[in-house]
Design a protein around this motif. Sequence first.
Motif, short mmCIF file in Angstrom:
data_model
loop_
_atom_site.label_atom_id
_atom_site.label_comp_id
_atom_site.label_asym_id
_atom_site.label_seq_id
_atom_site.Cartn_x
_atom_site.Cartn_y
_atom_site.Cartn_z
N UNK A 23 64.14 69.89 56.15
CA UNK A 23 63.65 69.04 57.38
C UNK A 23 61.95 68.59 56.93
N UNK A 24 61.49 69.61 56.28
CA UNK A 24 59.71 69.08 55.71
C UNK A 24 59.91 68.06 54.84
N UNK A 25 61.02 67.32 54.29
CA UNK A 25 60.77 66.15 53.28
C UNK A 25 61.15 64.91 54.02
N UNK A 26 61.89 64.97 55.11
CA UNK A 26 62.44 63.75 55.77
C UNK A 26 61.41 63.39 56.58
N UNK A 27 61.52 61.88 57.07
CA UNK A 27 60.44 61.00 57.49
C UNK A 27 60.24 61.91 59.03
N UNK A 28 58.78 61.57 59.43
CA UNK A 28 58.17 62.38 60.55
C UNK A 28 58.98 62.47 61.80
N UNK A 29 59.55 61.45 62.10
CA UNK A 29 60.22 61.47 63.43
C UNK A 29 61.49 62.08 63.27
N UNK A 30 62.14 62.45 62.06
CA UNK A 30 63.48 63.00 61.93
C UNK A 30 63.20 64.49 61.63
N UNK A 31 62.27 64.93 61.46
CA UNK A 31 62.05 66.59 60.76
C UNK A 31 62.42 67.48 61.84
N UNK A 32 62.34 67.00 63.20
CA UNK A 32 62.40 68.05 64.28
C UNK A 32 64.04 68.14 64.51
N UNK A 33 64.74 66.71 64.50
CA UNK A 33 66.12 66.88 64.62
C UNK A 33 67.02 67.39 63.44
N UNK A 34 66.37 67.22 62.41
CA UNK A 34 67.02 67.90 61.09
C UNK A 34 66.85 69.48 61.08
N UNK A 35 65.66 69.92 61.56
CA UNK A 35 65.48 71.33 61.61
C UNK A 35 66.28 72.01 62.93
N UNK A 36 66.37 71.25 63.91
CA UNK A 36 67.15 71.79 65.13
C UNK A 36 68.52 71.44 64.82
N UNK A 37 69.26 70.76 63.78
CA UNK A 37 70.49 70.55 63.60
C UNK A 37 70.82 71.75 62.51
N UNK A 38 69.79 72.05 61.59
CA UNK A 38 70.04 73.15 60.84
C UNK A 38 70.31 74.45 61.60
N UNK A 39 69.28 74.77 62.49
CA UNK A 39 69.25 75.76 63.32
C UNK A 39 70.37 76.14 63.89
N UNK A 40 71.19 74.91 64.91
CA UNK A 40 72.26 75.25 65.33
C UNK A 40 73.48 75.34 64.40
N UNK A 41 73.57 74.88 63.40
CA UNK A 41 74.47 75.11 62.33
C UNK A 41 74.64 76.57 61.67
N UNK A 42 73.48 77.12 61.78
CA UNK A 42 73.03 78.47 61.39
C UNK A 42 73.86 79.58 62.41
N UNK A 43 73.32 79.14 63.58
CA UNK A 43 73.81 79.96 64.70
C UNK A 43 75.42 79.78 64.85
N UNK A 44 76.10 78.66 64.63
CA UNK A 44 77.44 78.42 64.59
C UNK A 44 77.95 79.26 63.54
N UNK A 45 77.43 79.24 62.37
CA UNK A 45 78.00 80.01 61.19
C UNK A 45 77.92 81.38 61.42
#
Length: 58
Positions: A23-45
């Motif tokens: 999430x820290x290497x993607x474009x500025x406007x997609x960082x939060x979405x990428x991090x939130x998606x990762x957090x949701x995936x970990x929670x689901x896992x």
Amino acid sequence: MNGIGFVVSFALFALGLFLMGSAFDVAENLGLVTFAGGLLAVCAGVFIPVHIMHRIDR
């Protein structure tokens, strides 16, 4: 069924960690979405083996 649940939950967990790390290497406007998606995936896992697989085994 336990093997399939384990593989799916581990894949979600690993994908979530990858998304949160990248999430820290993607474009500025997609960082939060990428991090939130990762957090949701970990929670689901973590949610799958704790709650769903426990109910299937009964």
